[in-house]
Design an enzyme around this catalytic site. Structure first.
Site, PDB file in Angstrom:
ATOM      1  CE  LYS A   9     -10.882  19.361  17.739  1.00  0.00           C
ATOM      2  NZ  LYS A   9      -9.845  19.070  18.765  1.00  0.00           N
ATOM      3  CE1 TYR A  49      -6.719  23.505  17.702  1.00  0.00           C
ATOM      4  CE2 TYR A  49      -6.455  22.663  15.475  1.00  0.00           C
ATOM      5  CZ  TYR A  49      -7.163  22.719  16.667  1.00  0.00           C
ATOM      6  OH  TYR A  49      -8.321  21.980  16.811  1.00  0.00           O
ATOM      7  CG  ASN A 112     -10.406  16.742  21.496  1.00  0.00           C
ATOM      8  OD1 ASN A 112     -10.526  17.088  20.322  1.00  0.00           O
ATOM      9  ND2 ASN A 112      -9.810  17.488  22.399  1.00  0.00           N
ATOM     10  CG  HIS A 115     -12.168  24.356  18.293  1.00  0.00           C
ATOM     11  ND1 HIS A 115     -11.086  24.630  19.094  1.00  0.00           N
ATOM     12  CD2 HIS A 115     -12.748  25.560  18.014  1.00  0.00           C
ATOM     13  CE1 HIS A 115     -11.008  25.939  19.280  1.00  0.00           C
ATOM     14  NE2 HIS A 115     -12.002  26.535  18.638  1.00  0.00           N
ATOM     15  CD  GLU A 126     -11.421  29.990  18.279  1.00  0.00           C
ATOM     16  OE1 GLU A 126     -12.501  29.398  18.500  1.00  0.00           O
ATOM     17  OE2 GLU A 126     -10.368  29.734  18.892  1.00  0.00           O
TER      18      GLU A 126
END
Ligand code: TYD
Length: 155
Positions: A9, A49, A112, A115, A126
């Site tokens: 991220k 998402y 965080n 992913h 994905e």
């Protein structure tokens, strides 16, 4: 063998942890079969998402994910989906176990660092979302007889 998707991220890119995080997966014995830097847009994030669309943090999450390029990675290995999830740690970095990426390198429940696909069916979807077929590679690891047993290699 399974394949799974990891996104580094914006926080991982900004904080200079691209190498550190990739190294953790490599050291574990996962095989990198796809890698690219991308800017994400609303179209891909709304899909990715979709399960969080009704959450109060949804728009902030999308803005964060668009704030810098991300690195998309596809890793292959026996039980790769669950192995990679355990290497990443639980969602909130403050609660994540020490020794995991989030537990060692983060302080946030939203920024965080990574992913990782949660289950195999989602990993398949994905990987297709982030990679074209020609961006994924199949190759033998020369040392795979030292990483897996003969039985495990054929799984
Ligand atoms: P989720 O799919 O629940 O967790 P994970 O990434 O561990 O599979 O949530 C996706 C992302 O949404 C999560 O990595 C960070 C963000 N998020 C928040 O910003 N706030 C929250 O309260 C939660 C649960 C998630």
């Amino acid at each position: 063998m399974e394949r799974t998707l990891v996104l580094l991220k914006p926080g991982a890119v900004q904080r200079g942890y691209i190498g550190e995080i990739i190294t953790r997966f490599e050291k574990k014995g996962l095989k990198l079969v796809g890698a690219k830097m991308m800017n994400l847009n609303d179209e891909i994030l709304n899909e990715h998402y979709a399960h969080l669309a009704d959450k109060a943090f949804f728009n902030d999450l999308k803005s964060f994910m668009k704030s810098n390029p991300v690195i998309a990675l596809c890793w292959e290995g026996l039980d790769a989906v669950s192995v990679v999830r355990r290497i990443c740690g639980t969602t909130n970095s403050r609660d994540a176990e020490l020794g995991t990426i989030r537990g060692d390198l983060g302080m946030s429940g939203s920024a965080n660092l990574v992913h990782a696909s949660d289950i195999l069916d989602n990993a398949k979807v994905e990987i297709k979302r982030f990679f074209l077929p020609e961006e994924l590679f199949s190759y033998e690891m020369a040392f795979c007889n030292f990483l897996y047993s003969t039985d495990e290699i054929s799984q």
